[in-house]
Design a protein around this motif. Structure first.
Motif: not given
Length: 123
Positions: A92-101
């Motif tokens: 979770l980058e912030d409360s609105h952005t999820i990151i898949a690496a």
């Protein structure tokens, strides 16, 4: 030792589908990618010659999942890469952005080595 497949290919009258499972979201993303590429080609014929880093951002896990598969389809269709190994980290980058690496291992398509079974146009 044979790796256990975490996906099942489902036949459908108009398309093809995958039933994927994983103990974590990361494992689910990896299973879906592996399953998708198993529809495209024989994964046993794919050597891991290159590793590519892929980073996807989305606001929901559902969107992230679709974007992940779409990016892999894009790389197959435009860059002519096939992958057989996948390692995904989701954060979770912030409360609105999820990151898949993801790190994907594979190689360029070689018509002398790889048979392409079908084309996948969209996830």
């Amino acid at each position: 030792m044979t790796k256990k497949k975490n996906y099942t290919i489902l036949d459908h009258t108009a398309d093809i589908g995958l039933l994927c499972k994983g103990e974590t979201k990361e494992a689910l993303f990896e299973a879906a990618a592996e399953g998708m590429f198993s529809i495209l080609t024989d994964l046993d014929a794919v050597s891991v010659k290159d590793h590519h880093n892929i980073k996807i951002k989305a606001s929901t896990y559902d969107d992230l999942f679709v974007l992940w598969l779409q990016e892999l389809i894009y790389r197959f269709s435009t860059k002519h890469y096939i992958y057989s190994e996948f390692s995904v980290t989701i954060s979770l980058e912030d409360s609105h952005t999820i990151i898949a690496a993801g790190v994907c291992g594979g190689e360029r398509i070689d018509p002398d080595v790889h048979s392409i079974y079908t084309e996948i146009k969209t996830a």
